[in-house]
Design a protein around this motif. Structure first.
Motif, PDB file in Angstrom:
ATOM      1  N   PHE A 229       0.403  26.160 -47.377  1.00 48.90           N
ATOM      2  CA  PHE A 229       0.173  25.172 -46.322  1.00 48.90           C
ATOM      3  C   PHE A 229      -0.607  23.990 -46.906  1.00 48.90           C
ATOM      4  CE2 PHE A 229       0.303  29.342 -44.291  1.00 48.90           C
ATOM      5  CZ  PHE A 229       1.159  29.136 -43.215  1.00 48.90           C
ATOM      6  N   PRO A 230      -0.673  22.840 -46.230  1.00 53.45           N
ATOM      7  CA  PRO A 230       0.071  22.459 -45.032  1.00 53.45           C
ATOM      8  C   PRO A 230       1.434  21.881 -45.390  1.00 53.45           C
ATOM      9  CG  PRO A 230      -1.443  20.709 -45.596  1.00 53.45           C
ATOM     10  CD  PRO A 230      -1.661  21.801 -46.614  1.00 53.45           C
ATOM     11  N   GLY A 231       2.297  21.738 -44.402  1.00 46.10           N
ATOM     12  CA  GLY A 231       3.648  21.247 -44.632  1.00 46.10           C
ATOM     13  C   GLY A 231       3.706  19.741 -44.780  1.00 46.10           C
ATOM     14  N   ILE A 232       3.122  19.232 -45.845  1.00 50.98           N
ATOM     15  CA  ILE A 232       3.066  17.791 -46.066  1.00 50.98           C
ATOM     16  C   ILE A 232       4.462  17.203 -46.239  1.00 50.98           C
ATOM     17  CG2 ILE A 232       2.755  18.096 -48.558  1.00 50.98           C
ATOM     18  CD1 ILE A 232       1.146  15.346 -46.364  1.00 50.98           C
ATOM     19  N   HIS A 233       5.424  18.043 -46.642  1.00 48.41           N
ATOM     20  CA  HIS A 233       6.794  17.562 -46.861  1.00 48.41           C
ATOM     21  C   HIS A 233       7.524  17.283 -45.551  1.00 48.41           C
ATOM     22  CE1 HIS A 233       7.406  21.688 -45.757  1.00 48.41           C
ATOM     23  NE2 HIS A 233       8.700  21.504 -45.702  1.00 48.41           N
ATOM     24  N   GLN A 234       7.071  17.909 -44.450  1.00 52.70           N
ATOM     25  CA  GLN A 234       7.718  17.742 -43.135  1.00 52.70           C
ATOM     26  C   GLN A 234       6.644  17.950 -42.075  1.00 52.70           C
ATOM     27  OE1 GLN A 234      10.843  16.831 -42.685  1.00 52.70           O
ATOM     28  NE2 GLN A 234      11.350  17.289 -40.585  1.00 52.70           N
ATOM     29  N   SER A 235       5.904  16.881 -41.812  1.00 52.32           N
ATOM     30  CA  SER A 235       4.758  16.986 -40.909  1.00 52.32           C
ATOM     31  C   SER A 235       5.177  17.063 -39.444  1.00 52.32           C
ATOM     32  CB  SER A 235       3.817  15.801 -41.126  1.00 52.32           C
ATOM     33  OG  SER A 235       4.542  14.587 -41.174  1.00 52.32           O
ATOM     34  N   GLY A 236       6.404  16.706 -39.144  1.00 45.93           N
ATOM     35  CA  GLY A 236       6.932  16.769 -37.790  1.00 45.93           C
ATOM     36  C   GLY A 236       8.318  16.161 -37.780  1.00 45.93           C
ATOM     37  N   GLY A 237       8.981  16.201 -36.644  1.00 50.72           N
ATOM     38  CA  GLY A 237      10.315  15.619 -36.573  1.00 50.72           C
ATOM     39  C   GLY A 237      10.953  15.858 -35.225  1.00 50.72           C
ATOM     40  N   VAL A 238      12.221  15.479 -35.123  1.00 46.79           N
ATOM     41  CA  VAL A 238      12.951  15.670 -33.869  1.00 46.79           C
ATOM     42  C   VAL A 238      14.357  16.160 -34.145  1.00 46.79           C
ATOM     43  CG1 VAL A 238      11.672  13.875 -32.615  1.00 46.79           C
ATOM     44  CG2 VAL A 238      13.784  13.266 -33.802  1.00 46.79           C
ATOM     45  N   LEU A 239      14.923  16.837 -33.156  1.00 46.53           N
ATOM     46  CA  LEU A 239      16.355  17.092 -33.088  1.00 46.53           C
ATOM     47  C   LEU A 239      16.920  16.148 -32.034  1.00 46.53           C
ATOM     48  CD1 LEU A 239      16.367  21.009 -33.131  1.00 46.53           C
ATOM     49  CD2 LEU A 239      16.633  19.447 -35.073  1.00 46.53           C
ATOM     50  N   GLU A 240      18.210  15.919 -32.088  1.00 51.96           N
ATOM     51  CA  GLU A 240      18.820  14.927 -31.216  1.00 51.96           C
ATOM     52  C   GLU A 240      19.929  15.522 -30.353  1.00 51.96           C
ATOM     53  OE1 GLU A 240      20.803  11.992 -33.654  1.00 51.96           O
ATOM     54  OE2 GLU A 240      22.219  13.459 -34.428  1.00 51.96           O
ATOM     55  N   CYS A 241      20.266  14.798 -29.298  1.00 52.47           N
ATOM     56  CA  CYS A 241      21.516  15.005 -28.587  1.00 52.47           C
ATOM     57  C   CYS A 241      22.361  13.763 -28.787  1.00 52.47           C
ATOM     58  CB  CYS A 241      21.277  15.249 -27.096  1.00 52.47           C
ATOM     59  SG  CYS A 241      20.610  16.899 -26.749  1.00 52.47           S
ATOM     60  N   GLN A 242      23.614  13.960 -29.205  1.00 52.76           N
ATOM     61  CA  GLN A 242      24.555  12.862 -29.401  1.00 52.76           C
ATOM     62  C   GLN A 242      25.634  12.948 -28.331  1.00 52.76           C
ATOM     63  OE1 GLN A 242      25.700  14.489 -33.265  1.00 52.76           O
ATOM     64  NE2 GLN A 242      25.388  12.467 -34.134  1.00 52.76           N
ATOM     65  N   VAL A 243      26.104  11.803 -27.877  1.00 51.74           N
ATOM     66  CA  VAL A 243      27.190  11.761 -26.902  1.00 51.74           C
ATOM     67  C   VAL A 243      28.321  10.906 -27.458  1.00 51.74           C
ATOM     68  CG1 VAL A 243      27.857  11.220 -24.528  1.00 51.74           C
ATOM     69  CG2 VAL A 243      25.509  11.959 -25.020  1.00 51.74           C
ATOM     70  N   ASN A 244      29.543  11.384 -27.320  1.00 48.32           N
ATOM     71  CA  ASN A 244      30.720  10.623 -27.704  1.00 48.32           C
ATOM     72  C   ASN A 244      30.738   9.282 -26.980  1.00 48.32           C
ATOM     73  OD1 ASN A 244      33.714   9.985 -26.633  1.00 48.32           O
ATOM     74  ND2 ASN A 244      33.827  10.745 -28.743  1.00 48.32           N
ATOM     75  N   ARG A 245      31.020   8.210 -27.694  1.00 48.93           N
ATOM     76  CA  ARG A 245      30.934   6.862 -27.130  1.00 48.93           C
ATOM     77  C   ARG A 245      31.849   6.687 -25.905  1.00 48.93           C
ATOM     78  NH1 ARG A 245      29.254   2.107 -29.945  1.00 48.93           N
ATOM     79  NH2 ARG A 245      28.906   0.494 -28.384  1.00 48.93           N
ATOM     80  N   ARG A 246      33.077   7.182 -25.993  1.00 53.33           N
ATOM     81  CA  ARG A 246      34.009   7.026 -24.872  1.00 53.33           C
ATOM     82  C   ARG A 246      33.542   7.821 -23.664  1.00 53.33           C
ATOM     83  NH1 ARG A 246      40.331   7.706 -25.980  1.00 53.33           N
ATOM     84  NH2 ARG A 246      39.827   5.819 -27.160  1.00 53.33           N
ATOM     85  N   ALA A 247      33.040   9.048 -23.908  1.00 61.82           N
ATOM     86  CA  ALA A 247      32.537   9.867 -22.796  1.00 61.82           C
ATOM     87  C   ALA A 247      31.332   9.192 -22.146  1.00 61.82           C
ATOM     88  CB  ALA A 247      32.167  11.260 -23.293  1.00 61.82           C
ATOM     89  N   TRP A 248      30.478   8.598 -22.964  1.00 68.52           N
ATOM     90  CA  TRP A 248      29.283   7.920 -22.453  1.00 68.52           C
ATOM     91  C   TRP A 248      29.658   6.724 -21.575  1.00 68.52           C
ATOM     92  CZ3 TRP A 248      24.117   8.747 -22.360  1.00 68.52           C
ATOM     93  CH2 TRP A 248      23.271   7.672 -22.109  1.00 68.52           C
ATOM     94  N   GLU A 249      30.599   5.946 -22.048  1.00 69.11           N
ATOM     95  CA  GLU A 249      30.990   4.744 -21.304  1.00 69.11           C
ATOM     96  C   GLU A 249      31.737   5.072 -20.015  1.00 69.11           C
ATOM     97  OE1 GLU A 249      33.043   2.557 -24.319  1.00 69.11           O
ATOM     98  OE2 GLU A 249      31.163   1.890 -25.282  1.00 69.11           O
ATOM     99  N   GLY A 250      32.195   6.312 -19.887  1.00 70.02           N
ATOM    100  CA  GLY A 250      32.828   6.750 -18.651  1.00 70.02           C
ATOM    101  C   GLY A 250      31.838   7.199 -17.593  1.00 70.02           C
ATOM    102  N   LEU A 251      30.551   7.212 -17.939  1.00 72.92           N
ATOM    103  CA  LEU A 251      29.509   7.625 -17.005  1.00 72.92           C
ATOM    104  C   LEU A 251      28.946   6.424 -16.254  1.00 72.92           C
ATOM    105  CD1 LEU A 251      27.464  10.076 -19.292  1.00 72.92           C
ATOM    106  CD2 LEU A 251      29.276  10.678 -17.668  1.00 72.92           C
ATOM    107  N   SER A 252      28.392   6.687 -15.097  1.00 69.00           N
ATOM    108  CA  SER A 252      27.669   5.649 -14.365  1.00 69.00           C
ATOM    109  C   SER A 252      26.302   5.429 -15.018  1.00 69.00           C
ATOM    110  CB  SER A 252      27.468   6.060 -12.911  1.00 69.00           C
ATOM    111  OG  SER A 252      26.595   7.187 -12.837  1.00 69.00           O
TER     112      SER A 252
END
Length: 350
Positions: A229-252
């Motif tokens: 320790f400590p995890g200096i190589h990766q002190s924190g981060g995020v995972l994402e949600c991705q949406v297909n562009r066409r599906a997204w543009e079909g939403l209100s």
């Protein structure tokens, strides 16, 4: 009276038809890289549950484990092509296409989980994230899970100093593979499923993977004596949600904002759950058979120095890298005053 009944019946048929169409349009497949564990069963499902609750059933999202909707490491391709309308993913899997992904995923000497949330939602990070993914990858994406500070190494060799690190046969990936090589390690990229055997057989000396909670079920502590320790190589981060562009543009607009809010709730949920689970997982390591080692401050300083050099070199070459880095560094400068008025988490008076 008959006319009224006919109108009511017609209205009901139209409403039912519209409802069926809405469900059909938003009957989505979620691709993930995860074969199991908290990221699949807790974090991805948490997002889906929030969407269901907030939308009153307008969405029907089914979560698929890694490899079932395309390559587990190419989830972005599955979303771009429409094989999946949405994903739960790690942006750093696209590092080979653009190293800017490392800044948004979390990298050495980067932001802690709490800093990531502050930067994302108050410091302009989430807007940069969405703009970047649209422009460079043609998907709509936003954070939907937080990543805790990782364990630096499960290792068969003790590592405290830069000299100990030089020549270490290290399993890693992404930005840290580059930076660790510059610091003298011999880096190896391999799938997570191969790490246990490689440590056990001595093919590698050490490996980094995740936080105490994430590493616990891997069994790395059984085949590597030292936990560092400590995890200096990766002190924190995020995972994402991705949406297909066409599906997204079909939403209100309302549906689009609903997905963003569900993602934000999921980030908070994941931070609570993972942070709490890490407490018990760390205590198990502490009371187990492994030897816990703390990195020497001089080594941490060397990592910070080399990371800055790595950042500066890419910032000169890549406009988006420079833009994200400038925003994160400005936030880091701003948060320097934090310890002046906030107590350290977990610190108690003697």
């Amino acid at each position: 009276m008959k006319i009224q009944k006919v109108l009511c019946l017609a209205s009901g048929i139209i409403a039912a038809t519209l409802s069926t169409q809405t469900l059909a349009e938003n009957n989505w497949r979620m691709a993930t890289p995860w074969s199991g564990g908290p990221w699949l069963e807790r974090d991805a499902q948490s997002f889906v549950d929030h969407v269901n609750n907030l939308s009153n059933g307008d969405f029907n999202i089914k979560v698929f484990p890694g490899g079932t909707l395309g390559s587990a490491l190419k989830v972005t391709d599955s979303v771009q092509s429409g094989v999946a309308q949405i994903s739960h993913n790690y942006i750093n899997y696209d590092y080979g296409m653009d190293p800017t992904t490392a800044l948004l995923a979390g990298h050495s000497s980067g932001l802690t989980p709490e800093e990531f949330m502050l930067w994302m939602y108050q410091g302009g990070g989430v807007e940069l994230y969405e703009q970047y993914r649209r422009e460079k990858f043609n998907v709509v994406a936003f954070p939907c899970s937080i990543l805790g500070t990782e364990i630096f190494l499960h290792s068969n060799k003790p590592v405290r100093t830069l000299e100990d690190f030089k020549g270490l046969r290290l399993r890693t990936s992404g930005a840290w593979a580059e930076i660790a090589s510059r610091l003298g390690a011999s880096t190896v990229v391999m799938a997570g499923s191969e790490i246990y055997s490689a440590l056990e057989r001595g093919v590698i000396d050490a490996a980094e993977w995740g936080s105490p909670e994430m590493n616990k079920p891997t069994g790395f502590q059984e085949v590597a004596k030292y936990v560092i320790f400590p995890g200096i190589h990766q002190s924190g981060g995020v995972l994402e949600c991705q949406v297909n562009r066409r599906a997204w543009e079909g939403l209100s607009d309302q549906q689009q904002n609903l997905l963003r809010q569900a993602a934000k709730l999921s980030v908070f949920d994941s931070w609570l759950a993972a942070s709490y689970a890490d407490l018990d997982a760390y205590e198990e390591l502490k009371s187990g058979n492994n030897e816990l080692i703390e990195l020497d401050p001089s080594f941490i300083s060397a990592v910070l120095k080399e990371t800055k050099a790595w950042e500066d070199s890419y910032a000169e070459e890549i406009d988006w890298f420079a833009k994200v880095l400038e925003s994160q560094r400005a936030f880091k400068d701003k948060i320097q005053s934090w310890p002046n008025y906030r107590l350290k988490i977990g610190e108690t008076e003697s």
